[in-house]
Scaffold this motif. Structure first.
Motif, PDB file in Angstrom:
ATOM      1  N   ASN A  60       7.575  -2.268  -1.010  1.00 30.17           N
ATOM      2  CA  ASN A  60       6.822  -0.969  -2.142  1.00 30.17           C
ATOM      3  C   ASN A  60       6.171  -0.705  -0.788  1.00 30.17           C
ATOM      4  O   ASN A  60       5.225  -1.438  -0.157  1.00 30.17           O
ATOM      5  CB  ASN A  60       6.228  -0.991  -3.406  1.00 30.17           C
ATOM      6  N   SER A  61       5.922   0.662  -0.792  1.00 28.18           N
ATOM      7  CA  SER A  61       4.957   1.532   0.264  1.00 28.18           C
ATOM      8  C   SER A  61       3.707   1.375  -0.112  1.00 28.18           C
ATOM      9  O   SER A  61       2.204   1.979   0.585  1.00 28.18           O
ATOM     10  CB  SER A  61       5.433   2.701   0.584  1.00 28.18           C
ATOM     11  N   TRP A  64      -1.023  -1.585  -3.074  1.00 28.20           N
ATOM     12  CA  TRP A  64      -1.430  -3.507  -4.459  1.00 28.20           C
ATOM     13  C   TRP A  64      -0.465  -3.513  -4.788  1.00 28.20           C
ATOM     14  O   TRP A  64      -0.879  -4.658  -5.337  1.00 28.20           O
ATOM     15  CB  TRP A  64      -2.494  -2.510  -5.267  1.00 28.20           C
ATOM     16  N   ILE A  65       1.254  -2.754  -5.307  1.00 29.41           N
ATOM     17  CA  ILE A  65       2.030  -3.615  -5.355  1.00 29.41           C
ATOM     18  C   ILE A  65       2.253  -4.163  -4.764  1.00 29.41           C
ATOM     19  O   ILE A  65       3.558  -5.302  -5.112  1.00 29.41           O
ATOM     20  CB  ILE A  65       2.997  -2.485  -5.281  1.00 29.41           C
ATOM     21  N   ARG A  66       1.842  -4.166  -2.937  1.00 24.62           N
ATOM     22  CA  ARG A  66       2.643  -5.457  -2.557  1.00 24.62           C
ATOM     23  C   ARG A  66       1.575  -6.673  -2.384  1.00 24.62           C
ATOM     24  O   ARG A  66       2.653  -7.682  -2.202  1.00 24.62           O
ATOM     25  CB  ARG A  66       1.937  -4.991  -0.209  1.00 24.62           C
ATOM     26  N   HIS A  67       0.589  -6.458  -2.954  1.00 29.57           N
ATOM     27  CA  HIS A  67      -0.058  -7.661  -3.432  1.00 29.57           C
ATOM     28  C   HIS A  67      -0.293  -8.612  -4.381  1.00 29.57           C
ATOM     29  O   HIS A  67       0.193  -9.400  -4.671  1.00 29.57           O
ATOM     30  CB  HIS A  67      -1.699  -7.240  -3.227  1.00 29.57           C
ATOM     31  N   SER A  68       0.523  -6.902  -5.500  1.00 28.53           N
ATOM     32  CA  SER A  68       1.274  -8.349  -6.499  1.00 28.53           C
ATOM     33  C   SER A  68       2.195  -8.194  -6.417  1.00 28.53           C
ATOM     34  O   SER A  68       2.531  -9.648  -6.967  1.00 28.53           O
ATOM     35  CB  SER A  68       1.682  -7.271  -7.879  1.00 28.53           C
ATOM     36  N   GLY A  69       2.902  -8.491  -5.372  1.00 29.76           N
ATOM     37  CA  GLY A  69       4.247  -9.237  -4.927  1.00 29.76           C
ATOM     38  C   GLY A  69       3.969  -9.754  -4.296  1.00 29.76           C
ATOM     39  O   GLY A  69       4.943 -11.430  -4.502  1.00 29.76           O
ATOM     40  N   ASP A  70       3.148 -10.203  -3.467  1.00 24.29           N
ATOM     41  CA  ASP A  70       2.944 -11.808  -3.312  1.00 24.29           C
ATOM     42  C   ASP A  70       2.218 -13.112  -4.856  1.00 24.29           C
ATOM     43  O   ASP A  70       2.999 -14.351  -4.363  1.00 24.29           O
ATOM     44  CB  ASP A  70       1.371 -11.845  -2.029  1.00 24.29           C
TER      45      ASP A  70
END
Length: 248
Positions: A60-61, A64-70
């Protein structure tokens, strides 16, 4: 609550009961097939589902969504590990007691939180040692390569063999921790001694587990619903070791 922390090898040379692990595993599986299959399904679905969700979130661009993906990616490793621990513990309870040592093992309802802490600690210790060994080998190979390619190749080969031998020696650490109630370092030492005393049998055991789960990968991986619990039962049956002058 006191737990055993010394490997049982003090009793004598332990023999891996390879000839009896399959009959024991099958009897354990037939005594409670649906809980075994259910836990295997949860392990596979959590690993696949959380891993797929993590990849989608990380692509995702939004930051914060990328961090939640981690975070979800970490959960995709942790949740199957916890479920696998539960499967191994279930396998340990399904197998029959084989001697006085088994009578000293605490009950599952009393041990689950303790087992979870010790298993996570064991996984962290083994991962750090493995990563440290790989990093050391890479640094040593790079340093030696500037002087001699042959010397670097020999050092990498020797280090790779040593690291592989150490990794193979830890294959029974988690099952031994669960069955005997060892601390992580005691489980690692017990596994090393047991593998060292039964090298050929451990190779046969690993071949059996690999072959069994390769068969399970057929049929859109649905066979893993059966081969995963059987593998767990085989590993836990391997902890019912034999010592000289004692019948199993």
């Amino acid at each position: 609550m006191a737990h055993s922390s010394e490997p049982t090898t003090a009793m004598g040379r332990e023999r891996l009961p390879l000839s009896t692990v399959l009959p024991r595993a099958w009897r354990g599986f037939t005594s409670a097939p649906w809980p075994c299959v259910g836990l295997s399904g949860l392990i596979l679905s959590s690993a696949a589902g959380l891993g797929t969700l993590a990849r989608e979130l990380q692509a995702n661009s939004s930051a914060w969504i990328r961090h939640s993906g981690d975070l979800v990616w970490v959960l995709s490793l942790l949740v199957p590990l916890i479920l696998m621990l539960g499967l191994l513990r279930l396998a340990d309870t399904l197998l029959p007691s084989t001697g006085p040592d088994d009578c000293d093992v605490p009950q599952a309802k009393e041990r689950i939180p303790w087992l979870l802490r010790q298993s996570v600690a064991l996984a962290l210790i083994e991962t750090l040692i493995l990563l440290g060994g790989i990093t050391t080998l890479r640094g040593l190979g790079t340093a030696l390569l500037a002087h001699s390619g042959v010397l670097a190749a020999v050092a990498l080969l020797a280090g790779g063999i040593a690291l592989t031998s150490w990794t193979a020696g830890q294959v029974l650490a988690l099952p031994l921790l669960i069955h005997h109630g060892h601390r992580p370092l005691a489980a690692m030492e017990h596994s090393r001694k047991l593998v060292q005393q039964n090298r050929l049998k451990v190779l046969a055991l690993l071949g059996l587990l690999v072959g069994l789960n390769l068969i399970g990968l057929m049929g859109a991986c649905l066979g893993l619903l059966l081969t995963l619990p059987l593998s767990a039962l085989i590993l836990m049956a391997s902890c019912r070791t034999q010592t000289p002058w004692r019948k199993d």
